[in-house]
Motif scaffolding. Sequence first.
Motif, mmCIF file in Angstrom:
data_model
loop_
_atom_site.group_PDB
_atom_site.id
_atom_site.type_symbol
_atom_site.label_atom_id
_atom_site.label_comp_id
_atom_site.label_asym_id
_atom_site.label_seq_id
_atom_site.Cartn_x
_atom_site.Cartn_y
_atom_site.Cartn_z
ATOM 1 N N ARG A 74 -3.066 -5.179 -5.255
ATOM 2 C CA ARG A 74 -2.872 -4.202 -6.269
ATOM 3 C C ARG A 74 -0.766 -4.025 -6.510
ATOM 4 N NH1 ARG A 74 -3.091 1.216 -7.164
ATOM 5 N NH2 ARG A 74 -5.480 0.635 -7.923
ATOM 6 N N ARG A 75 0.404 -4.843 -5.545
ATOM 7 C CA ARG A 75 1.407 -5.410 -6.239
ATOM 8 C C ARG A 75 1.174 -6.358 -7.511
ATOM 9 N NH1 ARG A 75 1.364 -4.205 -0.508
ATOM 10 N NH2 ARG A 75 0.893 -6.116 -0.087
ATOM 11 N N VAL A 76 0.103 -7.566 -7.213
ATOM 12 C CA VAL A 76 0.422 -8.399 -7.893
ATOM 13 C C VAL A 76 -0.378 -7.786 -9.591
ATOM 14 C CG1 VAL A 76 -0.791 -10.070 -9.182
ATOM 15 C CG2 VAL A 76 -0.567 -10.156 -6.430
ATOM 16 N N ASN A 77 -1.472 -7.133 -9.468
ATOM 17 C CA ASN A 77 -2.007 -6.352 -10.657
ATOM 18 C C ASN A 77 -1.900 -4.821 -10.166
ATOM 19 O OD1 ASN A 77 -3.275 -5.518 -13.073
ATOM 20 N ND2 ASN A 77 -5.237 -6.669 -13.038
ATOM 21 N N PRO A 78 -0.871 -4.393 -10.415
ATOM 22 C CA PRO A 78 -0.510 -2.435 -10.371
ATOM 23 C C PRO A 78 -1.950 -1.988 -11.298
ATOM 24 C CG PRO A 78 1.335 -3.685 -11.132
ATOM 25 C CD PRO A 78 0.196 -4.744 -11.309
ATOM 26 N N SER A 138 -0.626 -5.470 -20.930
ATOM 27 C CA SER A 138 -1.507 -6.670 -20.772
ATOM 28 C C SER A 138 -0.382 -7.156 -22.247
ATOM 29 C CB SER A 138 -2.501 -5.922 -20.416
ATOM 30 O OG SER A 138 -2.433 -6.025 -19.226
ATOM 31 N N PHE A 139 -0.558 -8.208 -22.319
ATOM 32 C CA PHE A 139 -1.037 -9.564 -23.455
ATOM 33 C C PHE A 139 -2.363 -9.213 -23.736
ATOM 34 C CE2 PHE A 139 -1.269 -13.515 -26.035
ATOM 35 C CZ PHE A 139 0.031 -13.051 -26.893
ATOM 36 N N ILE A 140 -2.779 -9.061 -24.907
ATOM 37 C CA ILE A 140 -4.454 -9.216 -25.294
ATOM 38 C C ILE A 140 -4.473 -10.896 -26.310
ATOM 39 C CG2 ILE A 140 -5.856 -8.518 -26.890
ATOM 40 C CD1 ILE A 140 -4.599 -5.814 -26.568
ATOM 41 N N LEU A 141 -5.155 -11.902 -25.193
ATOM 42 C CA LEU A 141 -5.705 -12.765 -26.454
ATOM 43 C C LEU A 141 -7.702 -12.830 -26.690
ATOM 44 C CD1 LEU A 141 -4.927 -15.435 -26.995
ATOM 45 C CD2 LEU A 141 -5.457 -15.963 -24.635
ATOM 46 N N PHE A 149 -7.492 -9.699 -21.737
ATOM 47 C CA PHE A 149 -6.301 -8.929 -20.963
ATOM 48 C C PHE A 149 -5.144 -9.738 -19.842
ATOM 49 C CE2 PHE A 149 -8.851 -6.316 -23.327
ATOM 50 C CZ PHE A 149 -8.562 -5.327 -23.955
ATOM 51 N N ILE A 150 -4.033 -9.923 -20.910
ATOM 52 C CA ILE A 150 -3.275 -10.620 -19.423
ATOM 53 C C ILE A 150 -1.739 -10.071 -19.385
ATOM 54 C CG2 ILE A 150 -1.332 -13.057 -19.305
ATOM 55 C CD1 ILE A 150 -3.906 -14.412 -21.392
ATOM 56 N N PRO A 151 -1.439 -9.207 -17.769
ATOM 57 C CA PRO A 151 -0.688 -8.878 -17.451
ATOM 58 C C PRO A 151 0.849 -9.124 -18.031
ATOM 59 C CG PRO A 151 -2.416 -8.260 -15.917
ATOM 60 C CD PRO A 151 -2.876 -9.790 -17.087
ATOM 61 N N TYR A 152 1.891 -8.476 -18.602
ATOM 62 C CA TYR A 152 2.680 -9.043 -18.760
ATOM 63 C C TYR A 152 3.133 -10.014 -17.394
ATOM 64 C CZ TYR A 152 2.188 -6.963 -23.743
ATOM 65 O OH TYR A 152 2.436 -6.817 -25.328
ATOM 66 N N ASN A 153 3.733 -8.796 -16.300
ATOM 67 C CA ASN A 153 4.470 -9.463 -15.066
ATOM 68 C C ASN A 153 3.400 -10.279 -14.857
ATOM 69 O OD1 ASN A 153 2.066 -7.919 -13.772
ATOM 70 N ND2 ASN A 153 2.641 -6.700 -12.977
ATOM 71 N N THR A 154 2.442 -11.057 -15.165
ATOM 72 C CA THR A 154 1.698 -12.244 -14.795
ATOM 73 C C THR A 154 2.536 -13.570 -15.344
ATOM 74 O OG1 THR A 154 -0.519 -12.183 -15.713
ATOM 75 C CG2 THR A 154 -0.165 -11.148 -13.922
ATOM 76 N N ILE A 155 3.154 -13.314 -16.216
ATOM 77 C CA ILE A 155 3.197 -14.249 -17.202
ATOM 78 C C ILE A 155 4.347 -14.595 -16.895
ATOM 79 C CG2 ILE A 155 3.901 -14.532 -19.887
ATOM 80 C CD1 ILE A 155 2.386 -12.760 -20.997
ATOM 81 N N SER A 156 4.939 -16.270 -17.071
ATOM 82 C CA SER A 156 5.957 -16.545 -16.697
ATOM 83 C C SER A 156 6.790 -17.117 -18.205
ATOM 84 C CB SER A 156 6.181 -17.974 -15.974
ATOM 85 O OG SER A 156 4.986 -17.477 -14.438
ATOM 86 N N PHE A 166 2.148 -21.945 -25.885
ATOM 87 C CA PHE A 166 1.312 -21.921 -24.469
ATOM 88 C C PHE A 166 1.919 -21.013 -24.584
ATOM 89 C CE2 PHE A 166 0.835 -25.937 -26.767
ATOM 90 C CZ PHE A 166 -0.451 -26.471 -26.169
ATOM 91 N N LEU A 167 0.860 -20.426 -23.381
ATOM 92 C CA LEU A 167 1.231 -19.141 -22.699
ATOM 93 C C LEU A 167 0.846 -19.116 -20.864
ATOM 94 C CD1 LEU A 167 0.908 -14.876 -22.655
ATOM 95 C CD2 LEU A 167 0.007 -16.385 -20.571
ATOM 96 N N TYR A 168 1.866 -18.811 -19.759
ATOM 97 C CA TYR A 168 2.270 -19.827 -18.769
ATOM 98 C C TYR A 168 1.805 -18.619 -18.072
ATOM 99 C CZ TYR A 168 2.266 -24.298 -20.759
ATOM 100 O OH TYR A 168 2.527 -25.686 -21.354
ATOM 101 N N THR A 169 0.922 -18.728 -17.079
ATOM 102 C CA THR A 169 1.278 -17.797 -15.970
ATOM 103 C C THR A 169 1.097 -18.875 -14.735
ATOM 104 O OG1 THR A 169 -1.260 -17.494 -15.071
ATOM 105 C CG2 THR A 169 -0.247 -15.937 -16.530
ATOM 106 N N ASN A 170 1.434 -18.741 -13.025
ATOM 107 C CA ASN A 170 1.475 -19.176 -11.671
ATOM 108 C C ASN A 170 0.165 -20.184 -12.247
ATOM 109 O OD1 ASN A 170 4.414 -18.143 -11.001
ATOM 110 N ND2 ASN A 170 4.013 -17.536 -9.638
#
Length: 238
Positions: A74-78, A138-141, A149-156, A166-170
């Motif tokens: 939940r902390r990673v993806n609220p 979330s960012f919609i792709l 749906f890529i949660p904004y808080n996971t995007i680096s 190019f969109l990067y997450t961890n």
Amino acid sequence: MISMLICIADEKELKFIVSYVRELAELESDERWDLRICRNGKEIFAAADEGEGYDIILADNSIPETAAVVGKCRRVNPEAHIMIVSAKDQSAADCISPEYMNMGIITRPFTQEKLENGLRENVRSFVKRMNDGRTESSFILDSKDGRQFIPYNTISYLESREKKIFLYTNANEYSFYDTLDRLEESLPQGKFIRCHRSFIVNRDKISGIAVSKNRITLDNGEMIPISRTYKSELKELK
């Protein structure tokens, strides 16, 4: 793509739940579902350490590690939707904790009909909430795998390269056609910052800014360049 973590100790229950969830996924959503299956605390901890959290978590509260893992995910993806299958000797109230907000509870003993109803109601609730409000966080792709749906808080960070973005997450990399100028306008204000004509970074992922060395250090250790045009704004973040 929708990612779902399922951790159930009883093998018979697990087999039925996985089969029925796959059926529901086809009926209730147009997206592809990726299911991660676990049977015990060791496996669920390993699953929680992989990737960037899950959209839906269905966990057995009789497994002692459940509360800790649910909290971590939940902390990673609220936005994650939580479903708890309560232990036979627990009431629904025993399952409620701060880690289980936005949750559903399916209590034992249950018949097949009761289990199906519980799963169906929770999946429908998640899909409705996703369709109603997930776009705000979330960012919609849109891709060949369907809408992601890529949660904004996971995007680096986002990089413009080879006429693509190019969109990067961890854990993942996504590529698509767009421009950083348009994305700079559409991304949440205050969440992302332009540091270079080819880069936009997530402010929350910045661990250090060395303006004199023309670089940003992210929390994963990556270095992102700073161009002269954006130095003054980045100085204010230090």
